[in-house]
Design a protein around this motif. Structure first.
Motif, PDB file in Angstrom:
ATOM      1  N   HIS A  21      -1.431   4.493  11.662  1.00  0.00           N
ATOM      2  CA  HIS A  21      -0.862   5.797  11.323  1.00  0.00           C
ATOM      3  C   HIS A  21       0.647   5.622  11.119  1.00  0.00           C
ATOM      4  O   HIS A  21       1.382   5.354  12.073  1.00  0.00           O
TER       5      HIS A  21
ATOM      6  N   ASN B 262       0.828  -1.211   0.000  1.00  0.00           N
ATOM      7  CA  ASN B 262       0.000   0.000   0.000  1.00  0.00           C
ATOM      8  C   ASN B 262       0.861   1.261   0.000  1.00  0.00           C
ATOM      9  O   ASN B 262       0.531   2.261  -0.645  1.00  0.00           O
TER      10      ASN B 262
ATOM     11  N   THR C 299      -2.626  10.345   5.906  1.00  0.00           N
ATOM     12  CA  THR C 299      -3.870   9.575   5.911  1.00  0.00           C
ATOM     13  C   THR C 299      -3.576   8.172   6.416  1.00  0.00           C
ATOM     14  O   THR C 299      -2.662   7.516   5.916  1.00  0.00           O
ATOM     15  N   PRO C 300      -4.315   7.674   7.412  1.00  0.00           N
ATOM     16  CA  PRO C 300      -4.009   6.352   7.977  1.00  0.00           C
ATOM     17  C   PRO C 300      -4.228   5.233   6.963  1.00  0.00           C
ATOM     18  O   PRO C 300      -5.046   5.351   6.040  1.00  0.00           O
ATOM     19  N   PHE C 301      -3.497   4.150   7.135  1.00  0.00           N
ATOM     20  CA  PHE C 301      -3.680   2.946   6.342  1.00  0.00           C
ATOM     21  C   PHE C 301      -4.729   2.084   7.029  1.00  0.00           C
ATOM     22  O   PHE C 301      -4.658   1.878   8.247  1.00  0.00           O
ATOM     23  N   CYS C 302      -5.683   1.574   6.278  1.00  0.00           N
ATOM     24  CA  CYS C 302      -6.773   0.785   6.864  1.00  0.00           C
ATOM     25  C   CYS C 302      -6.564  -0.697   6.562  1.00  0.00           C
ATOM     26  O   CYS C 302      -6.331  -1.077   5.408  1.00  0.00           O
ATOM     27  N   PHE C 303      -6.653  -1.510   7.599  1.00  0.00           N
ATOM     28  CA  PHE C 303      -6.578  -2.962   7.469  1.00  0.00           C
ATOM     29  C   PHE C 303      -7.784  -3.542   8.201  1.00  0.00           C
ATOM     30  O   PHE C 303      -7.757  -3.704   9.417  1.00  0.00           O
TER      31      PHE C 303
ATOM     32  N   ASN D 241     -10.895  -3.363  10.136  1.00  0.00           N
ATOM     33  CA  ASN D 241     -11.450  -2.332  11.018  1.00  0.00           C
ATOM     34  C   ASN D 241     -10.361  -1.554  11.753  1.00  0.00           C
ATOM     35  O   ASN D 241     -10.659  -0.736  12.626  1.00  0.00           O
ATOM     36  N   GLN D 242      -9.100  -1.826  11.419  1.00  0.00           N
ATOM     37  CA  GLN D 242      -7.987  -1.211  12.139  1.00  0.00           C
ATOM     38  C   GLN D 242      -7.309  -0.153  11.278  1.00  0.00           C
ATOM     39  O   GLN D 242      -7.102  -0.344  10.076  1.00  0.00           O
ATOM     40  N   GLU D 243      -6.990   0.976  11.890  1.00  0.00           N
ATOM     41  CA  GLU D 243      -6.270   2.045  11.220  1.00  0.00           C
ATOM     42  C   GLU D 243      -4.846   2.115  11.755  1.00  0.00           C
ATOM     43  O   GLU D 243      -4.630   2.052  12.962  1.00  0.00           O
TER      44      GLU D 243
END
Length: 609
Positions: free
Chosen positions: A300, A241, A290-294, A296-298
């Motif tokens: 930073h 990502n 912008t946080p990376f989303c996996f 339901n988890q973000e």
């Protein structure tokens, strides 16, 4: 014909050809069908009405002929594509590999003109049917005739198709091998070998045109923590990502490569000034905000960036990458999540760090480490209730090395594990010596790093040290950071439970400076919270700090924990902490960290023997 074979109708016809033959092919009557098995035509000419199965349903399909495409209704939609060509018939040869059909070779044959010569001595019966002049030679020409495919031609086409397929496959395999040799398997980005080649070419072009180019070295901050905590699968996905986001920040002429691990390199050619690179670096920092989303988890994630410009910071790939790497480490030392342009003074500093690291490897063997001790005072009784052991490095030629300089190096190199065990053993030995000297029992606090805490034999090692030094577990306190606590919650709870079962006290150090989940905090087996000195420093001038401290103390007491404040330096700070019922304090107001001898004398003054 390339455009023709890419048309949907042609692909559809090939699909139907691969699936099965038209039923009418199995009939023994002459019928007009678009697909005729070429081998069958040859066999029928020899064996008559042979009823064998030529459909190839259990093997590779047989070659097919289309003798006159203008007479086949199935080709009506394609006739306009052929009208401008002399093509009249088609041979379609299936390509075979390991008893499987892997494709088709289409051979197009032009129409032909036939010529018949007549003379007086030719076939008399047939000659008499045609108008002629006696003994006069003449010829008859028929245009646009079909030339049938012979069995020899079909066999030759099959052999040609096989050789073409093998040649194409060989080229394709060679291309795959070349690509894999020059690209990273995880992100499909160029690897360092290909990146160095592109730098070489870019430098040559830049030199010829008098242009500037930039080499950028980029590292993901805290990637190792995420990789170790959430697993390599999440770490790999994060790298992919991150690579995708980085691509979105670059121009078409730029090159992005994966250097290794969580490190990426960028080649930015054709730039007019350093401001162009600065804009790109800032665009990358903004993208990573912008946080990376996996699921339901973000997450930073930030990045540290180093930049080297050619020709100013180097004129070859190795020098440019090295200097960009140096600038990147400088960005990390300045707090991460920023970019730095290379400066020659950085190399001097980097060389000093290298020398320091080399000497660090020998410091334990040379017995250059020592411990200083800082008292902890109970605010209710005014008595000293503990000592925090603080590591110091005494270099013979330079004196004391600040902990901020060598402890990160020890963490990065892994030396913190043997050094940490030495600290634990020395602190326990000193505390036991104070007890044997008749001083009142104190609790000795020892800091543990994340690398130490992850050792599989941690609890066993601590128990062995306590046994060898003769110190009871209740007089040892282990300090861990809240960031460490949250790295792997289940593992942390398990280890802390084992330590508490031995009777060892556990405290969270620098509370409020890391990231923690208050909902999870209640499940950790803890004894003490230590408020970081950054909140104490501006306590009397910043109302927000006072509110935070009050909240932390209330939280700690609500969880049945003791609260200690670090960095207390003024009476005003002390009085505030006393008013909000803080349990204990430590700081320069009472004593600086003391050597073992000075700490012994300090204890003897407070507690006369």
């Amino acid at each position: 014909m390339v455009q023709l074979e890419e048309r949907p109708i042609w692909q559809q016809m090939l699909s139907s050809f691969q699936g099965s033959f038209p039923e009418c092919i199995e009939c023994h009557q002459e019928q007009s069908v678009p697909w005729k098995p070429a081998v069958r035509l040859a066999q029928q000419s020899k064996a008559g009405n042979d009823e064998r199965d030529f459909t190839g349903k259990n093997s590779v399909p047989l070659p097919y002929t289309i003798n006159n495409l203008y007479q086949e209704p199935a080709f009506e939609a394609l006739i306009p594509d052929f009208q401008s060509t002399p093509i009249r018939s088609i041979l379609i040869v299936p390509l075979q590999y390991h008893q499987q059909c892997v494709g088709y070779l289409s051979i197009f044959r032009n129409e032909i003109d036939t010529e018949i010569l007549w003379a007086g001595h030719w076939n008399e019966d047939e000659r008499n049917l045609l108008p002629r002049k006696s003994f006069a030679a003449w010829r008859e020409i028929k245009e646009g005739q079909i030339q049938m495919w012979t069995q020899e031609e079909i066999k030759l086409a099959q052999s040609l198709g096989t050789h073409l397929y093998m040649a194409v496959m060989q080229k394709r395999v060679e291309g795959i091998i070349r690509h894999q040799a020059s690209h990273d398997l995880l992100t499909d980005l160029p690897n360092r070998a290909l990146f160095n080649e592109r730098i070489f070419l870019a430098l040559a072009n830049a030199h010829g045109r008098g242009e500037i180019l930039a080499v950028v070295f980029l590292d993901l901050d805290r990637f190792k923590t995420i990789n170790d905590t959430l697993g390599h699968a999440v770490g790999d996905q994060l790298l992919q990502n991150a690579a995708s986001r980085l691509k979105g920040c670059l121009r078409k002429v730029d090159t992005l490569a994966r250097w290794g691990g969580d490190e990426f390199t960028l080649l930015l050619p054709q730039i007019s000034c350093a401001e162009d690179v600065r804009k790109t670096a800032q665009r990358i920092l903004d993208t990573f905000s912008t946080p990376f989303c996996f699921g339901n988890q973000e997450l930073h994630i930030t990045t540290s960036i180093g930049i080297a410009l050619a020709p100013y910071d180097g004129e070859d790939a190795e020098t440019l990458v090295k200097n960009a790497d140096t600038a990147m480490y400088c960005a990390k030392q300045l707090g991460k999540n920023n970019y730095q342009f290379y400066a020659p003074t950085m190399n001097i500093k980097a060389l000093g760090q290298l020398v320091l690291e080399n000497n660090l490897y020998k410091a334990l063997e040379r017995e250059e480490f020592l411990l200083h001790y800082q008292p902890q005072v109970d605010l209710n009784t005014g008595e000293i209730v503990g000592m925090e052991a603080l590591l110091r490095w005494q270099r013979p030629e330079l004196g004391l090395v600040p902990p901020a300089q060598f402890i990160p190096l020890a963490e990065e190199s892994g030396l913190i594990v043997p050094i940490g065990e030495w600290v634990l053993r020395t602190a326990c030995t000193q505390n036991r010596a104070w007890q044997l000297a008749g001083l009142p029992p104190l609790r000795i606090a020892v800091n543990f790093s994340a690398r130490q805490f992850q050792q599989p034999n941690l609890v066993k090692t601590i128990a062995q040290v306590l046994k060898e030094t003769g110190l009871e577990p209740g007089y040892l306190e282990l300090e861990i950071t809240e960031s460490l606590v949250m790295q792997n919650v289940d593992f942390t709870i398990s280890v802390l439970g084992e330590l508490q079962a031995l009777g060892i006290h556990v405290s969270i150090d620098d509370f409020g400076t890391g990231y923690s989940s208050l909902s999870s905090l209640m499940y950790f087996p803890l004894d003490t919270l230590k408020i970081d000195q950054s909140f104490i420093r501006n306590l009397t001038t910043n109302p927000k700090n006072a509110a935070i401290i009050t909240s932390v103390i209330t939280l700690g007491h609500g969880l049945n924990l003791k609260v200690i404040a670090e960095g207390v330096e003024t009476l005003a700070q002390l009085e505030f902490l006393r008013s909000v019922k803080c349990d204990a304090v430590q700081g320069y107001l009472f004593s600086r960290p003391l050597s073992a001898e000075a700490a012994t004398q300090f204890n003897e003054l407070i507690f006369p023997i």
